[in-house]
Design a protein around this motif. Structure first.
Motif, short mmCIF file in Angstrom:
data_model
loop_
_atom_site.label_atom_id
_atom_site.label_comp_id
_atom_site.label_asym_id
_atom_site.label_seq_id
_atom_site.Cartn_x
_atom_site.Cartn_y
_atom_site.Cartn_z
N LEU B 195 30.38 -6.83 -12.47
CA LEU B 195 31.81 -7.10 -12.36
C LEU B 195 32.57 -5.83 -11.97
N ILE B 196 32.19 -4.71 -12.59
CA ILE B 196 32.85 -3.43 -12.30
C ILE B 196 32.64 -3.05 -10.83
N VAL B 197 31.41 -3.24 -10.37
CA VAL B 197 31.12 -2.92 -8.96
C VAL B 197 31.96 -3.81 -8.04
N ARG B 198 32.09 -5.09 -8.39
CA ARG B 198 32.89 -6.01 -7.56
C ARG B 198 34.37 -5.58 -7.51
N ILE B 199 34.86 -5.08 -8.66
CA ILE B 199 36.27 -4.64 -8.68
C ILE B 199 36.49 -3.54 -7.65
N ALA B 200 35.53 -2.62 -7.59
CA ALA B 200 35.68 -1.51 -6.63
C ALA B 200 35.43 -1.96 -5.20
N ARG B 201 34.34 -2.69 -5.01
CA ARG B 201 33.95 -3.02 -3.63
C ARG B 201 34.81 -4.13 -3.03
N GLU B 202 35.10 -5.17 -3.79
CA GLU B 202 35.82 -6.32 -3.22
C GLU B 202 37.32 -6.16 -3.32
N ARG B 203 37.81 -5.62 -4.43
CA ARG B 203 39.26 -5.45 -4.57
C ARG B 203 39.72 -4.14 -3.96
N GLY B 204 38.80 -3.21 -3.77
CA GLY B 204 39.15 -1.91 -3.20
C GLY B 204 39.86 -1.01 -4.19
N ALA B 205 39.75 -1.34 -5.47
CA ALA B 205 40.41 -0.50 -6.48
C ALA B 205 39.50 0.68 -6.83
N ALA B 206 40.09 1.80 -7.17
CA ALA B 206 39.30 2.91 -7.69
C ALA B 206 39.09 2.64 -9.18
N VAL B 207 37.88 2.93 -9.64
CA VAL B 207 37.57 2.65 -11.05
C VAL B 207 37.16 3.94 -11.75
N VAL B 208 37.79 4.20 -12.88
CA VAL B 208 37.37 5.33 -13.72
C VAL B 208 36.63 4.71 -14.91
N LEU B 209 35.35 5.05 -15.03
CA LEU B 209 34.51 4.43 -16.05
C LEU B 209 34.09 5.47 -17.08
N CYS B 210 34.53 5.27 -18.31
CA CYS B 210 34.09 6.14 -19.41
C CYS B 210 32.93 5.44 -20.10
N SER B 211 31.82 6.10 -20.22
CA SER B 211 30.68 5.45 -20.88
C SER B 211 29.75 6.49 -21.45
N HIS B 212 29.12 6.11 -22.55
CA HIS B 212 28.08 6.97 -23.10
C HIS B 212 26.71 6.55 -22.58
N LEU B 213 26.66 5.43 -21.88
CA LEU B 213 25.40 4.94 -21.34
C LEU B 213 25.16 5.59 -19.98
N LEU B 214 24.37 6.65 -19.98
CA LEU B 214 24.22 7.43 -18.76
C LEU B 214 23.46 6.68 -17.68
N ASN B 215 22.56 5.82 -18.09
CA ASN B 215 21.85 5.00 -17.09
C ASN B 215 22.85 4.12 -16.35
N GLU B 216 23.81 3.60 -17.13
CA GLU B 216 24.83 2.72 -16.55
C GLU B 216 25.66 3.49 -15.52
N VAL B 217 26.06 4.68 -15.89
CA VAL B 217 26.89 5.49 -14.99
C VAL B 217 26.09 5.82 -13.73
N GLU B 218 24.83 6.18 -13.92
CA GLU B 218 23.98 6.54 -12.78
C GLU B 218 23.84 5.36 -11.82
N GLU B 219 23.77 4.19 -12.41
CA GLU B 219 23.53 3.00 -11.61
C GLU B 219 24.79 2.50 -10.90
N VAL B 220 25.91 2.61 -11.59
CA VAL B 220 27.14 1.97 -11.12
C VAL B 220 28.06 2.93 -10.36
N CYS B 221 28.07 4.20 -10.78
CA CYS B 221 29.11 5.10 -10.28
C CYS B 221 28.74 5.79 -8.98
N ASP B 222 29.78 6.11 -8.21
CA ASP B 222 29.60 6.90 -7.00
C ASP B 222 29.77 8.38 -7.33
#
Lengths: 458, 340
Positions: B195-222
């Motif tokens: 869903l987070i990826v869709r918000i960025a890619r489809e809506r064109g919004a910039a997303v700031v994601l705070c997370s302690h799950l580093l795998n998640e950040v590695e996978e999702v973030c640019d």
């Protein structure tokens, strides 16, 4: 169909009102209030019917209870508005919308104050039934409604201020209710503590007590509002202080409450606070001295006859009799005061004549030799028992260093038998029906909400 | 402003190098509480359509930074802008951002539709428009079937999705998501990440994601910004930041029967210093490469790593697993935040 966007303050107010009224909190408090007022009204009406209580005093007490409970409901609800949201972690979401902070506070204030008109309406129904005439009803509603509204809104604002400043809901509720209780405390002081300079000063500075005093003087003691207006200074000052602090704190509503807290240690703020306190003390002192000038001086007296020596009555009955004071001395008599005394023959205890008669004493102007003064008295038979009433004529001493010899009349033997009523003053249906009606409204509302949810799910 | 261009796309696309495309620009943000400095000169930027991972250990200043950017806190000094609106105009900024706070409370007696409609109206929508927005967003986050249920009956995952929908009611330019997957099961985490990826890619919004799950950040973030004690210790694209922490050690997992053969063969590959069986993990060989810091030639370990892999393939030695020491965001994070 609405095509215009809704102002932020009204959006917040609507949401809070729905939460308060549909969620059942406001109705629960009103049910408790209506039970309390119903029981009180029933007891007051019983006492009034027994002539224990004049109708004006009964109306005053209903107004007094309504205002006291109303301001507690206001504090209770407003103390939760901001700090409660902080604790439930819903405030951050609300602070993120572009609606002005002051509009958010205004919307919440409207909702927190919303039970007051409903409480006033319930009280008005009680007053309408119990007031013997439209003058007592109108005066009670006018002054009770007006001053009660200012007082309740001020305390609701105060509760909101505490909620704006406090980090936890527990703190704001504790502080809000504690302060409201502290304001109420002086009314519970023993009678002697309420008289004297300090007692009067505390009364004058306390907005709750000064409103009570004003209402009692105007509604019960037939004093004019203009005459008693000085009692309202502390209410005005309190209301202005709350408004001032609200105007300061509301736009500074924030996540922690730090910004909204005024910096009272700053020199400018200290000066303003000093001026306000000095003003309050000056106003209170002026008002106290005003109250002291209204006391009176007694006078001198002679021979007394009573029109009847035995009466049989039932509780609640009223009967009249006269005393005749005859002066046979030389020259003009001094002024005299005739006082009614009542003694319970069962145990010999004196009875408070104020409960038994609208007039405890009557004054007689100086009499010429051979002149007679006839005084009419009314006694309300309140409690079952055997009593003796007698009159004491007290002549005014000639100077401050002298005394005078009081003279007692023959006794009036009074036997009172018990009378009971299941519906005193016709208040029973309202006293017991109102909480039931409110509970039914609450149940209906909950049922409608559940039905709406069930239908939308289907 | 050049330093903000440290945060660029992995493929170096020109569009992301143009600083005018930045929708979030933070310049020297500082926050102090009496003598304690919570945030020291935080500067970074973010472009539309990209996801920035905002990382740091507890107490690093992440929450302070986010609260400043979402206008809940005022910075002691510094400036930021969102969608071209400066921090001196917080009410306007609130119109341009969407936020899912870490611990967002929900009114349990409201339905999802009522909740979203209420918040949409705060952004100037009429009741009808707000309800239409609410229904559309519920569909977008996959809650259309539960929209008319009381929020009190929602699971944690559903509440998080509702929170994200709330963050989108004003069609924001920048969306801040603080620990959105916290407490969710793996399937719930996976759903929310897409869903987070869709918000960025489809809506064109910039997303700031705070997370302690580093795998998640590695996978999702640019992009990623790592904070430590209120200061930025690393920023850039995820691959850039990971690359900064790579070391000269590669591990390969080989079938046990071929371990000795592989050890001998790899020892002769150019750039390899020594090959030893792993003492901690059976079936693994640790291949130490030359230290590029000593050569000073600006080479990448990628070349040497590729040679190791090619040699194994050419020798027909099956490769069961492979990893580069320091090649995960987690390694970088620990290296940068646990140093004394």
């Amino acid at each position: 169909m609405k095509n215009r966007s809704t102002p932020g303050w009204w959006l917040v107010a609507k949401r809070e009102l729905a939460d308060l009224w549909m969620g059942g909190r406001a109705l629960t408090l009103l049910i408790l209030f209506s039970i309390l007022l119903g029981i009180t009204s029933f007891l007051l009406a019983s006492n009034s019917e027994l002539r224990l209580l004049p109708p004006q005093e009964m109306a005053f007490m209903i107004v007094q209870i309504t205002i006291t409970v109303g301001l507690f409901i206001g504090v209770l609800l407003s103390a939760d508005t901001i700090s409660g949201e902080r604790e439930r972690a819903t405030l951050e979401g609300l602070l993120l919308v572009p609606t002005k902070r002051s509009h958010i506070v205004a919307g919440k204030f409207i909702a927190a104050a919303s039970p007051w008109p409903a409480a006033l309406l319930i009280a008005a129904i009680h007053l309408f039934i119990l007031s013997p005439n439209s003058i007592i009803f109108g005066q009670s509603l006018l002054w009770g409604g007006l001053l009660g509204t200012v007082l309740v809104l001020s305390f609701t604002g105060f509760g909101m201020l505490v909620s704006l400043w406090a980090k936890s809901n527990r703190t704001s509720l504790f502080v809000g209710l504690l302060v409201a209780l502290l304001f109420l405390l002086p009314t519970q002081f023993p009678g002697t503590a309420q008289t004297g300079f300090m007692g009067r000063l505390v009364k004058q500075m306390n907005p709750i007590e000064s409103v009570n005093q004003f209402l009692e003087k105007v509604l019960v003691n037939n004093r004019t509002p203009e005459e008693m207006a000085y009692y309202l200074w502390s209410l005005v000052v309190f209301a202005l202080l709350v408004v001032g602090f609200m105007l300061y704190a509301a736009p500074r509503l924030d996540f922690t409450g730090d910004k909204a807290r005024p910096k009272l240690w700053r020199p400018a703020s200290r000066t303003v606070m000093g001026i306000v306190i000095a003003l309050l003390l000056t106003v209170a002192q002026t008002a106290v001295s005003h109250a002291q000038t209204s006391s009176t001086d007694p006078a001198n007296g002679l021979e007394v006859v009573i029109s009847t020596d035995y009466v049989e009555a039932k509780t609640g009955d009223t009967f009249d009799f006269t005393t005749t004071v005859h002066y046979n001395g030389e020259g003009e008599s001094p002024e005299m005061v005739v006082a009614m005394n009542l003694v319970n023959l069962g145990d010999g205890d004196p009875v408070d004549p104020e409960d038994w008669s609208p007039e405890r004493t009557q004054a007689i102007e100086p009499l010429q030799p051979g002149e007679t003064a006839v005084l009419d008295w009314t006694i309300n038979a309140i409690l079952e028992g055997d009593y003796l009433a007698y009159m004491t004529v007290i002549p005014a001493p000639e100077s401050s260093q002298e005394s005078s010899m009081p003279l007692s009349s023959p006794g009036l033997h009074l036997t009172v038998e018990q009378f009971t009523s299941l519906n005193p003053g016709g208040i029973a249906p309202v006293a017991f029906g109102m909480p039931v009606v409110l509970a039914l409204i609450m149940a209906l509302q909950l049922w409608l909400r559940r039905r709406e949810l069930a239908l939308s799910m289907a | 402003m050049t330093r903000y261009n440290e945060v660029v796309s992995e493929n170096g696309s020109g569009a992301f190098l143009d600083s005018s495309a930045n929708v979030l620009v933070a310049e020297n943000l500082r926050k102090s509480y009496d003598s304690h400095v919570a945030l020291v000169d935080l500067s970074f930027s973010l472009q539309a359509g990209r996801i920035l991972g905002f990382l740091g250990p507890n107490g690093a200043g992440k929450t302070t930074a986010i609260r400043i950017l979402i206008t809940i806190l005022e910075p002691t000094s510094g400036h930021f802008s969102i969608g071209g609106v400066g921090s001196e105009n917080p009410e306007e900024i609130r119109r341009k951002i969407g936020v899912l706070p870490e611990s967002l409370g929900f009114p349990k007696q409201m339905t999802g539709v009522e909740y979203l409609t209420y918040f949409a109206q705060h952004y100037g929508k009429t009741a009808v428009q707000a309800k239409a927005t609410a229904l559309a967003l519920l569909e977008e986050v996959g809650l259309q079937k539960r929209g008319k249920s009381l929020i009190g009956s929602y699971s944690r995952g559903m509440r998080q999705r509702l929170g994200i929908a709330r963050a989108l009611v004003n069609d924001p330019v920048v969306v801040f998501l603080d620990e959105p997957t916290l407490g969710l099961d793996p399937a719930g985490q996976r759903e929310l990440q897409s869903l987070i990826v869709r918000i960025a890619r489809e809506r064109g919004a910039a997303v700031v994601l705070c997370s302690h799950l580093l795998n998640e950040v590695e996978e999702v973030c640019d992009d990623v910004v790592i904070l430590r004690e209120g200061q930025v210790v690393a920023s850039g694209t995820v691959s850039e930041v990971i690359g900064k922490a790579e070391r000269n050690l590669v591990r390969v997992r080989i079938p046990s029967r071929l371990l000795t053969e592989a050890q001998v063969m790899l020892a002769n590959v150019p750039g390899v210093i020594q090959v030893t069986p792993s003492k901690r993990r059976m079936g693994w060989l640790e291949v130490e490469l030359i230290d590029l810091a000593d050569t000073g030639e600006g080479e990448s370990y990628d070349v040497y790593t590729s040679r190791v892999l090619q040699s194994l393939l050419q020798a027909n030695i099956p490769l069961l697993n492979f990893e580069v020491e320091g090649g995960r965001l987690q390694d970088v994070f620990l290296q940068l935040t646990e140093e004394n």
